[in-house]
Scaffold this motif. Structure first.
Motif, PDB file in Angstrom:
ATOM      1  N   SER A  71     -26.690  16.436  26.437  1.00 33.52           N
ATOM      2  CA  SER A  71     -27.211  15.951  27.721  1.00 33.52           C
ATOM      3  C   SER A  71     -27.639  17.105  28.610  1.00 33.52           C
ATOM      4  O   SER A  71     -27.100  18.220  28.511  1.00 33.52           O
ATOM      5  CB  SER A  71     -26.133  15.136  28.460  1.00 33.52           C
ATOM      6  N   MET A  93     -30.649  13.134  31.307  1.00 34.80           N
ATOM      7  CA  MET A  93     -31.114  12.955  29.936  1.00 34.80           C
ATOM      8  C   MET A  93     -29.931  12.996  28.992  1.00 34.80           C
ATOM      9  O   MET A  93     -29.254  14.026  28.882  1.00 34.80           O
ATOM     10  CB  MET A  93     -32.131  14.050  29.573  1.00 34.80           C
ATOM     11  N   ASN A  94     -29.659  11.879  28.344  1.00 35.25           N
ATOM     12  CA  ASN A  94     -28.547  11.772  27.395  1.00 35.25           C
ATOM     13  C   ASN A  94     -29.080  11.547  25.987  1.00 35.25           C
ATOM     14  O   ASN A  94     -30.243  11.143  25.796  1.00 35.25           O
ATOM     15  CB  ASN A  94     -27.635  10.614  27.788  1.00 35.25           C
ATOM     16  N   ASN A  95     -28.229  11.800  25.008  1.00 31.27           N
ATOM     17  CA  ASN A  95     -28.593  11.601  23.604  1.00 31.27           C
ATOM     18  C   ASN A  95     -29.952  12.235  23.302  1.00 31.27           C
ATOM     19  O   ASN A  95     -30.841  11.599  22.724  1.00 31.27           O
ATOM     20  CB  ASN A  95     -28.613  10.107  23.270  1.00 31.27           C
ATOM     21  N   LEU A  96     -30.075  13.489  23.675  1.00 33.35           N
ATOM     22  CA  LEU A  96     -31.355  14.173  23.506  1.00 33.35           C
ATOM     23  C   LEU A  96     -31.704  14.350  22.038  1.00 33.35           C
ATOM     24  O   LEU A  96     -30.828  14.542  21.180  1.00 33.35           O
ATOM     25  CB  LEU A  96     -31.315  15.528  24.206  1.00 33.35           C
ATOM     26  N   LYS A  97     -32.998  14.278  21.769  1.00 33.70           N
ATOM     27  CA  LYS A  97     -33.513  14.401  20.408  1.00 33.70           C
ATOM     28  C   LYS A  97     -34.468  15.591  20.344  1.00 33.70           C
ATOM     29  O   LYS A  97     -35.043  15.981  21.369  1.00 33.70           O
ATOM     30  CB  LYS A  97     -34.277  13.126  20.036  1.00 33.70           C
ATOM     31  N   VAL A 102     -37.901   6.924  26.060  1.00 36.89           N
ATOM     32  CA  VAL A 102     -36.671   7.446  26.665  1.00 36.89           C
ATOM     33  C   VAL A 102     -35.782   6.353  27.243  1.00 36.89           C
ATOM     34  O   VAL A 102     -34.695   6.640  27.751  1.00 36.89           O
ATOM     35  CB  VAL A 102     -36.994   8.486  27.765  1.00 36.89           C
ATOM     36  N   ARG A 137     -31.806   6.153  27.287  1.00 35.27           N
ATOM     37  CA  ARG A 137     -31.268   7.518  27.172  1.00 35.27           C
ATOM     38  C   ARG A 137     -31.426   8.305  28.483  1.00 35.27           C
ATOM     39  O   ARG A 137     -30.574   9.119  28.820  1.00 35.27           O
ATOM     40  CB  ARG A 137     -31.976   8.260  26.047  1.00 35.27           C
ATOM     41  N   ASP A 179     -37.668  15.474  22.202  1.00 34.95           N
ATOM     42  CA  ASP A 179     -37.664  15.581  23.663  1.00 34.95           C
ATOM     43  C   ASP A 179     -37.981  17.004  24.128  1.00 34.95           C
ATOM     44  O   ASP A 179     -38.124  17.248  25.322  1.00 34.95           O
ATOM     45  CB  ASP A 179     -36.300  15.169  24.235  1.00 34.95           C
TER      46      ASP A 179
END
Length: 122
Positions: free
Chosen positions: A17, A83-87, A64, A67, A90
């Motif tokens: 995050s 911003m959570n559970n970033l990939k 997004v 997330r 992103d």
């Protein structure tokens, strides 16, 4: 003249995050829409999220939703992007911007900040 200053970017592992901040000043209208845009290497800049300082409505890009969360602290004139559970997808430079009057949050940025780099990598 509107001035926007972003902070909070960095390097994070997938699933991690970050919280981006956008400090705003110099408003000349009563209400604005403030947006977050991002640009990945080799890709066009795209709108990620935005919030209205008037009715507090928000918008999130489909990529997004679930997330990312946008919020605003009116006392601090600051807009946040949690911003959570970033990939890895992103990854990019994230910009804060006002949205043109009557424009849309996907593409119609007006006054821009300098951007902050977000890198999602293991």
């Amino acid at each position: 003249q509107v001035q926007l200053v972003e902070s909070g970017g960095g390097l994070v592992q997938p699933g991690g995050s970050l919280r981006l901040s956008c400090a705003a000043s110099g408003f000349t209208r009563q209400y604005y829409v403030i947006g977050w845009f991002r640009q990945a290497p080799g890709k066009e800049r795209e709108g990620v999220s935005c919030i209205s300082t008037g009715d507090k409505s928000t918008w999130l890009a489909n990529s997004v939703k679930g997330r990312f969360t946008i919020s605003r602290d009116s006392a601090k004139n600051t807009v946040y992007l949690q911003m959570n559970n970033l990939k890895p997808e992103d990854t990019g430079v994230y910009y804060c911007a006002t949205v043109k009057n009557g424009g849309n949050c996907r593409s119609d940025g007006d006054s821009w900040g300098q951007g902050t780099q977000v890198t999602v990598s293991s």
